[in-house]
Scaffold this active site. Structure first.
Site, PDB file in Angstrom:
ATOM      1  N   HIS A  56      -5.745   1.794  -6.204  1.00 37.80           N
ATOM      2  CA  HIS A  56      -5.502   3.174  -5.902  1.00 37.80           C
ATOM      3  C   HIS A  56      -5.014   3.835  -7.338  1.00 37.80           C
ATOM      4  O   HIS A  56      -4.415   3.381  -7.954  1.00 37.80           O
ATOM      5  CB  HIS A  56      -4.353   3.592  -4.793  1.00 37.80           C
ATOM      6  N   ASP A 105      -3.415   6.922  -7.436  1.00 37.24           N
ATOM      7  CA  ASP A 105      -2.484   7.829  -7.523  1.00 37.24           C
ATOM      8  C   ASP A 105      -1.269   7.035  -7.753  1.00 37.24           C
ATOM      9  O   ASP A 105      -0.898   5.957  -7.536  1.00 37.24           O
ATOM     10  CB  ASP A 105      -2.196   8.689  -6.103  1.00 37.24           C
ATOM     11  N   ASP A 107       2.259   0.062 -10.466  1.00 34.70           N
ATOM     12  CA  ASP A 107       1.609   0.342  -9.234  1.00 34.70           C
ATOM     13  C   ASP A 107       0.780   1.491  -9.362  1.00 34.70           C
ATOM     14  O   ASP A 107       1.064   2.678  -9.309  1.00 34.70           O
ATOM     15  CB  ASP A 107       3.050   0.630  -8.203  1.00 34.70           C
ATOM     16  N   GLU A 109      -3.226   6.852  -1.819  1.00 37.18           N
ATOM     17  CA  GLU A 109      -2.857   5.764  -1.151  1.00 37.18           C
ATOM     18  C   GLU A 109      -1.318   6.024  -0.861  1.00 37.18           C
ATOM     19  O   GLU A 109      -0.490   5.444   0.204  1.00 37.18           O
ATOM     20  CB  GLU A 109      -2.707   4.454  -2.045  1.00 37.18           C
ATOM     21  N   GLU A 110      -0.456   6.453  -1.919  1.00 35.47           N
ATOM     22  CA  GLU A 110       0.864   6.500  -1.645  1.00 35.47           C
ATOM     23  C   GLU A 110       1.590   7.493  -0.666  1.00 35.47           C
ATOM     24  O   GLU A 110       2.594   7.575  -0.306  1.00 35.47           O
ATOM     25  CB  GLU A 110       1.741   7.150  -3.106  1.00 35.47           C
ATOM     26  N   GLU A 138      -2.388  -4.984  -5.741  1.00 37.42           N
ATOM     27  CA  GLU A 138      -1.302  -4.338  -5.782  1.00 37.42           C
ATOM     28  C   GLU A 138      -0.174  -5.421  -6.225  1.00 37.42           C
ATOM     29  O   GLU A 138      -0.697  -6.782  -6.184  1.00 37.42           O
ATOM     30  CB  GLU A 138      -0.626  -4.132  -4.331  1.00 37.42           C
ATOM     31  N   HIS A 190       7.808   2.344  -7.859  1.00 39.65           N
ATOM     32  CA  HIS A 190       8.287   3.593  -7.467  1.00 39.65           C
ATOM     33  C   HIS A 190       9.849   3.982  -7.945  1.00 39.65           C
ATOM     34  O   HIS A 190      10.525   4.733  -7.828  1.00 39.65           O
ATOM     35  CB  HIS A 190       8.599   3.689  -5.723  1.00 39.65           C
TER      36      HIS A 190
HETATM   37 ZN   LIG Z   1       0.545   0.611  -4.817  1.00 38.13          ZN
END
Ligand SMILES: [Zn+2]
Length: 387
Positions: free
Chosen positions: A74, A76, A106, A138-139, A166, A360
């Site tokens: 992803h 984003d 990520d 995705e997030e 991932e 994150h």
């Molecule tokens: Zn991810």
């Protein structure tokens, strides 16, 4: 043919500099990737969302035949607001063998490594194709992969595997949980708080409902573990948001509870939600309605992320075992785009560089070694598909 761009590190620097927080457009990053791929004579396809502000992008390298491998990621990233960073999150910063920046783990580190391998894939004379597929949003619920996977399934010959990169520390993963976002709206009736019985207190009923969610969690935890690889080995519930009421002296008429269930791959979560709705209706709803016709609880699934279900004899597993040298398949509790590729019939695994514990967080980083390991895996993939 464009001049071959630099290493994965240089590409990661470019990718991190695009602020692709899910709330923003990702078109600048996608444009960069499109131009990069076009520089090798490739013809990428963009799949826009309905606003036109976001796009997924995919490309096929090698012949358009079955049995290829999709490298999926992803584009984003999660927001940096409120996080204390030691350096600018959108400027890749190297310190002690680590590359700091939002999305480094990520999952722009994987994207950068895949893009850096493109010249090698092009030169390898692949007998079966490599497909690169980059999604958006995705997030915020795996939104971009839904149209992307459907679009690709109609046009791209069936691959033997989708590798969703991932951050698993390059450990192959063949199962992950589902994720359901659920909203319960409790409607009561306002009254002056000096005579509470004139009202129906929505916050109090919501609190009782939250207690029922807790009991559901206890029930799920008590079930026999069907797959002890998961941490924890059971389905889980979590109450994430609650909002209701306006003042201490008004009996509140509205309260909203946002909660979630992370289900084991084969678990029928919608049936669990129905059960909760029916139970709440019998215990709380009936009592509320006896005090006022318009009072009650309404529970609905807002969105869901499909689980990755382990498959019998999945062709993706022996492949990823050869590529990583690890035949042990792990299971993770977080959701990924993999469940959606699996759902269109494409065998999927999750495997990529970096540690999910970095994702994150402020000062997110990826170790340079992790990118090197991933590049090694991609080189073995090129060899695998050339034979
Ligand atoms: Zn991810």
């Amino acid at each position: 043919m464009a001049r071959a761009p630099g290493s994965a590190k240089a590409l990661l620097e470019r990718l991190v500099a695009f602020d692709t927080t899910s709330a923003k457009s990702n078109l600048a990053l996608v444009g960069f990737v499109r131009d990069y791929l076009a520089g090798f004579g490739l013809e990428p396809t963009l799949v826009h969302d309905e606003t036109g502000e976001k796009a997924a992008i995919y490309v096929t390298i090698g012949p358009s035949v079955e049995g290829g491998v999709v490298l999926s990621a992803h584009t984003d990233v999660v927001p940096t607001a409120g996080q204390a960073w030691s350096s600018d999150p959108y400027r890749l910063t190297a310190r002690n063998g680590r590359l700091y920046g939002r999305g480094s783990t990520d999952m722009k580190g994987f994207v950068a490594t895949v893009l850096a391998a493109v010249p090698d894939f092009v030169a390898a004379g692949l007998a079966r194709p490599v497909h690169i597929a980059l999604s958006y949003d995705e997030e915020v619920g795996c939104l971009g992969v839904r149209p992307l996977s459907r679009h690709m399934a109609e046009r791209v010959p069936t691959p033997q595997a989708v590798i969703v990169g991932e951050p698993t520390g390059m450990a192959p993963v063949n199962a992950h949980k589902s994720g359901y976002r659920i909203e319960t709206v409790v409607t009561g009736r306002e009254a002056h708080s000096s005579v509470p019985a004139w009202g129906v207190n929505a916050v109090v009923y919501a609190a009782r409902f939250v207690a029922e969610i807790e009991r559901l969690g206890e029930r799920l935890a008590a079930l026999p573990a069907t797959d002890p690889r998961f941490e924890p080995p059971c389905a889980t519930v979590s109450v994430g948001e609650i909002a209701g009421g306006t003042a201490h002296n008004i009996v509140p008429s509205l309260c909203r509870v946002v909660w979630g269930i992370r289900g084991l791959p084969h678990m029928d979560v919608p049936a669990l939600v129905d059960e909760m709705r029916d139970g709440a209706e019998a215990r709380l709803g009936a009592e509320m309605r006896a005090q006022g016709e318009s009072c009650g609880l309404d529970t609905r699934i807002v969105s869901s992320i499909l689980p990755l279900k382990p498959r019998e004899n999945s062709p993706a597993e022996p492949l990823i075992a050869r590529l990583t040298g690890s035949s042990a398949m792990a299971a993770v509790s977080y959701g990924t785009d993999a469940g959606f590729f699996d759902a269109v019939g494409w065998p999927s695994v999750v495997c990529g560089p970096g540690d999910i514990a970095q994702a994150h967080k402020p000062d997110e980083f990826i170790a340079e070694d992790a990118l090197t390991d991933c590049a090694g895996m991609l080189a073995r993939l090129a060899g695998e598909l050339s034979g």
